[in-house]
Design an enzyme around this catalytic site. Sequence first.
Site, PDB file in Angstrom:
ATOM      1  N   GLY A 181       0.807  -1.218   0.000  1.00  0.00           N
ATOM      2  CA  GLY A 181       0.000   0.000   0.000  1.00  0.00           C
ATOM      3  C   GLY A 181       0.837   1.263   0.000  1.00  0.00           C
ATOM      4  N   GLY A 240       2.572   3.880   1.439  1.00  0.00           N
ATOM      5  CA  GLY A 240       3.093   4.165   2.767  1.00  0.00           C
ATOM      6  C   GLY A 240       3.527   5.598   2.974  1.00  0.00           C
ATOM      7  N   LYS A 256       3.587  12.820  -2.673  1.00  0.00           N
ATOM      8  CA  LYS A 256       4.554  11.853  -2.144  1.00  0.00           C
ATOM      9  C   LYS A 256       5.379  12.530  -1.056  1.00  0.00           C
ATOM     10  CE  LYS A 256       6.762   8.826  -4.395  1.00  0.00           C
ATOM     11  NZ  LYS A 256       7.736   8.147  -5.295  1.00  0.00           N
ATOM     12  N   ARG A 305       2.905  14.236  -7.759  1.00  0.00           N
ATOM     13  CA  ARG A 305       3.044  13.340  -8.911  1.00  0.00           C
ATOM     14  C   ARG A 305       1.726  13.249  -9.671  1.00  0.00           C
ATOM     15  NH1 ARG A 305       5.565   7.441  -8.096  1.00  0.00           N
ATOM     16  NH2 ARG A 305       3.618   6.981  -6.980  1.00  0.00           N
ATOM     17  N   ARG A 346      -1.667  -0.737 -10.047  1.00  0.00           N
ATOM     18  CA  ARG A 346      -0.455  -1.514 -10.260  1.00  0.00           C
ATOM     19  C   ARG A 346      -0.801  -2.990 -10.431  1.00  0.00           C
ATOM     20  NH1 ARG A 346       3.396   1.831  -7.238  1.00  0.00           N
ATOM     21  NH2 ARG A 346       2.265   3.651  -6.448  1.00  0.00           N
ATOM     22  N   ASP A 358       4.594  -4.283  -7.481  1.00  0.00           N
ATOM     23  CA  ASP A 358       3.898  -3.086  -7.001  1.00  0.00           C
ATOM     24  C   ASP A 358       4.433  -1.820  -7.653  1.00  0.00           C
ATOM     25  OD1 ASP A 358       6.080  -4.034  -5.150  1.00  0.00           O
ATOM     26  OD2 ASP A 358       5.889  -2.000  -4.402  1.00  0.00           O
ATOM     27  N   ASP A 396       7.625   5.105 -10.111  1.00  0.00           N
ATOM     28  CA  ASP A 396       8.470   4.800  -8.955  1.00  0.00           C
ATOM     29  C   ASP A 396       9.944   4.761  -9.347  1.00  0.00           C
ATOM     30  OD1 ASP A 396       6.340   4.739  -7.163  1.00  0.00           O
ATOM     31  OD2 ASP A 396       5.926   2.647  -7.567  1.00  0.00           O
TER      32      ASP A 396
END
Length: 497
Positions: free
Chosen positions: A88, A90, A110, A173, A180, A249, A259
């Site tokens: 998840g 975080g 983020k 972002r 995902r 993920d 990511d």
Amino acid sequence: MTALFPFDNSYARLPSHFFGRVAPTAVEAPRLIRLNRALAVDLGLDPDRLESPEGVEVLAGQRVPEGAEPLAAAYAGHQFGQFVPQLGDGRAILLGEVVGRDGRRDIQLKGSGPTPFSRRGDGRAALGPVLREYLVSEAMHALGIPTTRALAAVTTGEQVIRETALPGAVLTRVASSHIRVGSFQFFAARGDVEGLRALADHAIARHDPEAARADNPYRALLDGVIRRQAALVARWLTVGFIHGVMNTDNMSIAGETIDYGPCAFLDTYDPATAFSSIDRHGRYAYGNQPRIALWNLTRLAEALLPLLSEDETQAVGEAEAALTGFAGQFEAAYHGGLNRKLGLATTRDGDPALAGDLLKTMAENEADFTLTFRRLGEAVPGPDGEPDPAAVEAVRSLFIDPTAYDRWAEGWRRRLKDEAGDAAARRQMMRAANPAFILRNHRVEEMITAAVERQDFAPFETLLTVLARPYEDQPDFARYAEPPEGGGRGYRTFCGT
């Protein structure tokens, strides 16, 4: 006054166990480092308002804007091959979705504080990783590679504790979605078929609306994800990009690069290159990325089995048939990209071997990946059938044994004779396929050091300027095209969490 973000949220309408509702945590003294004004306009936002004190507070998580429904998404994932049933968001909070000129986009913060999935983490981000992701994602966009985008970077006025105390920051972002492979695994691992179906239906509506009309919509969804990933990873390889942490993920079903923690670009060409400090066995090395993409897609297919058919044997058959298509789609995209890099507008049976021989020669001679292809474009034969000697020498100088390049180039020039068009058109095609500028790893480190240790953001701004036009020569910034001394060997990246 209209809302700062004209939110039109869809993920927040899904069942409550898809996420945890959580507001960003306030920070001490938010300050805007950079707003991506062009992206703001594309999203239908007012960049002047985003740069106002109210806007900066929103971008820092200090204030929840009107219409936002902040949440942290639940997902699972295979991390370096090991399944973790609950991960998840975080340290990321989805504020909501806006519909801009290019369609629906997520707006996510983020580093905006802890969430129900933080697992004892602080939910914060350090300045260095925020600036790195801003730069890399915008560089990838300028290269023409599907990617999440950076709308803003903000310092928080607070310290985050990692190995040492570091200045904190928040990245805004933007993504086509944050769904995902691990999102589907989350429900599959729990045997929650209805949750799986709701997520798949949402994904179809958002990313593959034509799949809803297919005989088997969920097979069509899987086909679409496979097609996008095959094309994406092929594009990565053609610019020397190494994601670094291709866990399930970290694979977006939208086909966007997402990511950017330990990512990096090749300097010296070596397919075994793995920069990430945590990738000790090279699982996610440059040359392994297509294989890992297929491995991840196989995990997605496994998660979707209950939807592909009520008959288990038939469901497995549907999944296997879909996955079989990956190799051909990847090879077509990859070799098509290599052909363009070599100035070949047509396809011949021997083209993959020609490109492969060049890559092998580059690896054996420790040639720089980006410079080799860029300079090759200047070494195409002219109207008289002969290349410019100075341009040839510029390529040869990149090889430990220049005669190894000479031997390969003989075959390349013979192949070019099969092509129509003049040298100028071929050179232009190669310039459009071979960037002069990538985000060189040593420049990233210089930029982070300046920002973190001296609060000097000039190197960050300069890199943004250069990388916005990667296919142009930009003589004033020629030094940013040069590789580091030693070809970047021994360079290591860190995920920043």
